[in-house]
Design a protein around this motif. Structure first.
Motif, PDB file in Angstrom:
ATOM      1  N   LYS A   1       0.848  -1.186   0.000  1.00 36.93           N
ATOM      2  CA  LYS A   1       0.000   0.000   0.000  1.00 36.93           C
ATOM      3  C   LYS A   1       0.882   1.234   0.000  1.00 36.93           C
ATOM      4  N   GLU A   2       0.491   2.193  -0.806  1.00 38.69           N
ATOM      5  CA  GLU A   2       1.219   3.448  -0.793  1.00 38.69           C
ATOM      6  C   GLU A   2       0.812   4.214   0.458  1.00 38.69           C
ATOM      7  N   LEU A   3       1.710   4.269   1.407  1.00 37.13           N
ATOM      8  CA  LEU A   3       1.442   4.977   2.646  1.00 37.13           C
ATOM      9  C   LEU A   3       1.987   6.391   2.564  1.00 37.13           C
ATOM     10  N   LYS A   4       1.213   7.335   3.049  1.00 36.60           N
ATOM     11  CA  LYS A   4       1.671   8.711   3.107  1.00 36.60           C
ATOM     12  C   LYS A   4       2.618   8.858   4.297  1.00 36.60           C
ATOM     13  N   LYS A   5       3.553   9.755   4.178  1.00 36.44           N
ATOM     14  CA  LYS A   5       4.524   9.992   5.244  1.00 36.44           C
ATOM     15  C   LYS A   5       3.805  10.303   6.559  1.00 36.44           C
ATOM     16  N   GLU A   6       2.715  11.070   6.484  1.00 38.75           N
ATOM     17  CA  GLU A   6       1.964  11.428   7.680  1.00 38.75           C
ATOM     18  C   GLU A   6       1.386  10.189   8.368  1.00 38.75           C
ATOM     19  N   GLU A   7       0.911   9.239   7.561  1.00 36.20           N
ATOM     20  CA  GLU A   7       0.376   7.997   8.130  1.00 36.20           C
ATOM     21  C   GLU A   7       1.474   7.204   8.817  1.00 36.20           C
ATOM     22  N   VAL A   8       2.628   7.120   8.183  1.00 32.92           N
ATOM     23  CA  VAL A   8       3.762   6.391   8.771  1.00 32.92           C
ATOM     24  C   VAL A   8       4.175   7.060  10.072  1.00 32.92           C
ATOM     25  N   ASP A   9       4.264   8.391  10.070  1.00 34.03           N
ATOM     26  CA  ASP A   9       4.635   9.127  11.287  1.00 34.03           C
ATOM     27  C   ASP A   9       3.645   8.862  12.413  1.00 34.03           C
ATOM     28  N   GLU A  10       2.355   8.865  12.071  1.00 36.90           N
ATOM     29  CA  GLU A  10       1.337   8.626  13.083  1.00 36.90           C
ATOM     30  C   GLU A  10       1.428   7.215  13.652  1.00 36.90           C
ATOM     31  N   VAL A  11       1.641   6.237  12.786  1.00 34.36           N
ATOM     32  CA  VAL A  11       1.789   4.850  13.244  1.00 34.36           C
ATOM     33  C   VAL A  11       3.029   4.725  14.127  1.00 34.36           C
ATOM     34  N   MET A  12       4.096   5.377  13.739  1.00 41.08           N
ATOM     35  CA  MET A  12       5.320   5.338  14.554  1.00 41.08           C
ATOM     36  C   MET A  12       5.072   5.923  15.947  1.00 41.08           C
ATOM     37  N   ARG A  13       4.331   7.035  16.019  1.00 41.44           N
ATOM     38  CA  ARG A  13       3.998   7.631  17.324  1.00 41.44           C
ATOM     39  C   ARG A  13       3.162   6.656  18.149  1.00 41.44           C
TER      40      ARG A  13
END
Length: 124
Positions: free
Chosen positions: A101-113
């Motif tokens: 899935k093409e994940l947006k950087k914002e989504e990745v950042d949120e998941v990391m948090r």
């Protein structure tokens, strides 16, 4: 573990939305073409037998309501999915999404948090 057919799931989504209703109320929520009254009634009776839907009787009429919440069902389905297809591994789930899935950087950042918060709680 709760397993619903697509038709049963459709009715549950309607019941979660309206909270309680008669068969006619459920039918009103269907898009056109609407299924036959008897088909919906049969599916609702199956949900009652599965103890997923309850009812209040008013003479011969029954007003139906969910016995499980949408959140409870969603947790159950996600657990089953992770168990059946990802060997109960969060790592495999994350890997699947990162590769397919093409994940947006914002989504990745949120998941990391979220994962960092989870890690902090586990360390306590």
């Amino acid at each position: 573990m709760i397993t619903l057919t697509k038709a049963e799931e459709k009715i549950m989504k309607i019941l979660w939305g309206i909270e309680k209703g008669f068969i006619k109320d459920i039918l009103e929520q269907y898009p056109d073409p609407k299924p036959p009254y008897n088909s919906v009634s049969t599916i609702v009776r199956v949900l009652v037998q599965k103890e997923i839907v309850g009812y209040t009787a008013y003479g011969n009429a029954h007003q139906y309501h969910p016995l499980i919440s949408k959140e409870e069902y969603r947790k159950n389905q996600l657990s089953r999915l992770v168990s059946d297809y990802y060997n109960n591994s969060l790592k495999q789930v994350v890997n699947f999404f990162s590769e397919s899935k093409e994940l947006k950087k914002e989504e990745v950042d949120e998941v990391m948090r979220m994962l960092e918060d989870l890690k902090s709680k586990k360390d306590e």
